[in-house]
Design an enzyme around this catalytic site. Structure first.
Site, PDB file in Angstrom:
ATOM      1  N   ASP A   1       0.650  -0.856   0.203  1.00 20.10           N
ATOM      2  CA  ASP A   1      -0.376  -0.019   0.451  1.00 20.10           C
ATOM      3  C   ASP A   1       0.987   1.195   0.409  1.00 20.10           C
ATOM      4  O   ASP A   1       1.903   1.613   1.106  1.00 20.10           O
ATOM      5  CB  ASP A   1      -0.923  -0.314   0.754  1.00 20.10           C
TER       6      ASP A   1
ATOM      7  N   GLU B   1      -1.439  -1.296  -5.679  1.00 21.77           N
ATOM      8  CA  GLU B   1      -2.384  -0.924  -5.914  1.00 21.77           C
ATOM      9  C   GLU B   1      -1.981  -0.101  -7.849  1.00 21.77           C
ATOM     10  O   GLU B   1      -1.200   0.471  -7.801  1.00 21.77           O
ATOM     11  CB  GLU B   1      -2.255   0.598  -5.345  1.00 21.77           C
TER      12      GLU B   1
ATOM     13  N   ASP C   1      -2.673   1.335   7.650  1.00 21.59           N
ATOM     14  CA  ASP C   1      -1.446   1.229   6.232  1.00 21.59           C
ATOM     15  C   ASP C   1      -1.266  -0.436   5.899  1.00 21.59           C
ATOM     16  O   ASP C   1      -1.094  -0.055   4.460  1.00 21.59           O
ATOM     17  CB  ASP C   1      -0.934   1.600   6.238  1.00 21.59           C
TER      18      ASP C   1
END
Length: 425
Positions: free
Chosen positions: A184, A268, A364
């Site tokens: 992330d 991502e 996170d």
């Protein structure tokens, strides 16, 4: 067969560096002269002359007593300059670029040698011998593995570099593997992984912002066209080059470690261009919180998420793995334990507390687990996921839809950005 390039800094003597600049200047002269000839033909109503015709012009220029100094430069580099010029014209004719421009001092494209036999490479002694230049030392940080195809010598802020393009054996794609790492990306933390690692951002630009502003002011105070202004611009360029080099070195070390430890990585699919778009709006519809959004954009670009993804993609591919991009929507609001998704699950920037099951951990790290779970779902649908066990290759040495990462932020500046409807990472 896959192609890879190795880039090393050259260490030429002052005399050799002067010769390199002279050779690069002659290639720039050939570029400008060829554009002038093309413009003359166009004004006379004649057709565009391709690469073969321009090479005949080059032969005449090299044999002309007035421009006999062109013969001192290796002809391969000048021919490659004309080949690049032809490609530039082709893009212009196809509507993919502007008309080729004349190049001024300092805008040299470098020296390209298209065949492996054009240069001699002595890897054991870390040196290279281009035509008409003699042996030059280089800072060879890793072994050059593969069959050499060509060499390119370029200059950047007073330093010379060589890019050696090689052809390497095919790597068998990964099969029977699954993503083992989820990452992330963010601003407060550069990255959080499912291994429990929280990587603090380097912030190479932010750390040198004050000095950079001082150098920029020095440029603005100089008279345009003066030598002092040119010196100040070179100084500013060196500062930017140092910042870029620091960021690149840091990212390479980090991504190499991740690629060595995990064959398939889920990340991502961030649309960085859309996330860092300006909020100034138009004259009739001006934007809000423009300065705050500009600061956020600067922080986003300072992280270089796109470069990190690029490095991970080619490094995992060279090891028989892959990168799995997943939709980043709601990964920061979904509970990795029960799947409950709500904005209230994340009361602060750093903490995640699920309202449904009470699961609590670093926000996170929770998002990284969601990214890994989404990566599994994407990966099982890919053809690479099917098949027998496949060996892993030996590590190689050597516009835009806005992303949905709604996360609450702490601090007055971040809250002001959120109030303007801008997602904060």
């Amino acid at each position: 067969m896959p192609i890879r390039a190795f880039r090393f800094q050259l260490r030429p003597t002052p005399g050799t560096a002067h010769t390199l600049r002279r050779f690069a200047g002659s290639c720039r002269w050939v570029w400008n002269r060829a554009i002038g000839e093309q413009q003359r033909l166009r004004a006379a109503g004649e057709k565009f002359s391709g690469y073969a015709a321009m090479c005949r012009w080059l032969t005449a220029w090299r044999n002309d007593p007035d421009t006999a100094w062109l013969a001192e430069t290796p002809v391969q580099a000048q021919q490659q300059t004309l080949k690049r010029l032809e490609a530039s014209y082709r893009r212009f004719f196809e509507g993919q670029g502007g008309y080729p421009r004349f190049r001024g001092r300092g805008q040299d494209a470098g020296l390209r040698f298209p065949k492996a036999s054009d240069c001699k490479l002595d890897a054991e002694n870390q040196r290279i011998k281009p035509p008409k230049l003699g042996w030059m030392r280089m800072r060879q940080s890793q072994a050059v593995e593969g069959s050499v195809r060509n060499y390119t010598l370029t200059q950047a802020r007073g330093r010379w570099f060589v890019s050696i393009q090689v052809e390497q054996p095919d790597v068998i794609p990964a099969a029977g593997l699954v993503p083992t790492l989820g990452i992330d990306f963010g601003v407060t933390l550069f990255a959080a992984t499912t291994d429990g690692e929280c990587v603090a951002p380097l912030n190479a630009l932010k750390r040198q912002q004050k000095y950079l502003k001082r150098v920029q002011r020095s440029v603005s105070r100089k008279v345009k066209g003066s030598k002092n202004r040119r010196k100040a611009i070179d100084r500013l360029g060196r500062v930017h080059a140092r910042i870029a080099a620091q960021r690149s070195d840091w990212l390479h070390k980090l991504t190499t470690r991740w690629a060595n430890e995990h064959p398939v990585i889920a990340i991502e699919d961030l649309k960085v261009a859309a996330m860092s778009a300006s909020a100034k709006g138009t004259a009739t519809d001006p934007g809000k919180r423009v300065r705050q959004k500009a600061g956020l954009n600067r922080s986003i670009l300072d992280q270089a998420w796109g470069e990190a993804r690029r490095q991970l993609e080619y490094k995992t591919a060279a090891r028989g793995g892959a990168v799995v991009p997943v939709d980043p929507a709601y990964t920061s609001q979904r509970c990795s334990a029960c799947g409950h998704t709500a904005r209230e699950n994340r009361p602060t920037q750093a903490r995640f507390e699920c309202e449904a099951c009470g699961h609590s951990e670093n926000a996170d790290l929770n998002a990284a687990k969601n990214v890994l779970a989404a990566g599994h779902a994407v990966w099982v649908a890919r053809p690479e996921a099917c098949g027998a066990e496949v060996r892993r290759a030996r590590p190689v040495r050597g516009r835009h839809a806005a992303a949905m990462k709604q996360e609450p932020a702490e601090g007055s500046a971040a809250q002001a950005v959120v109030s303007a409807g801008i997602p904060v990472l």
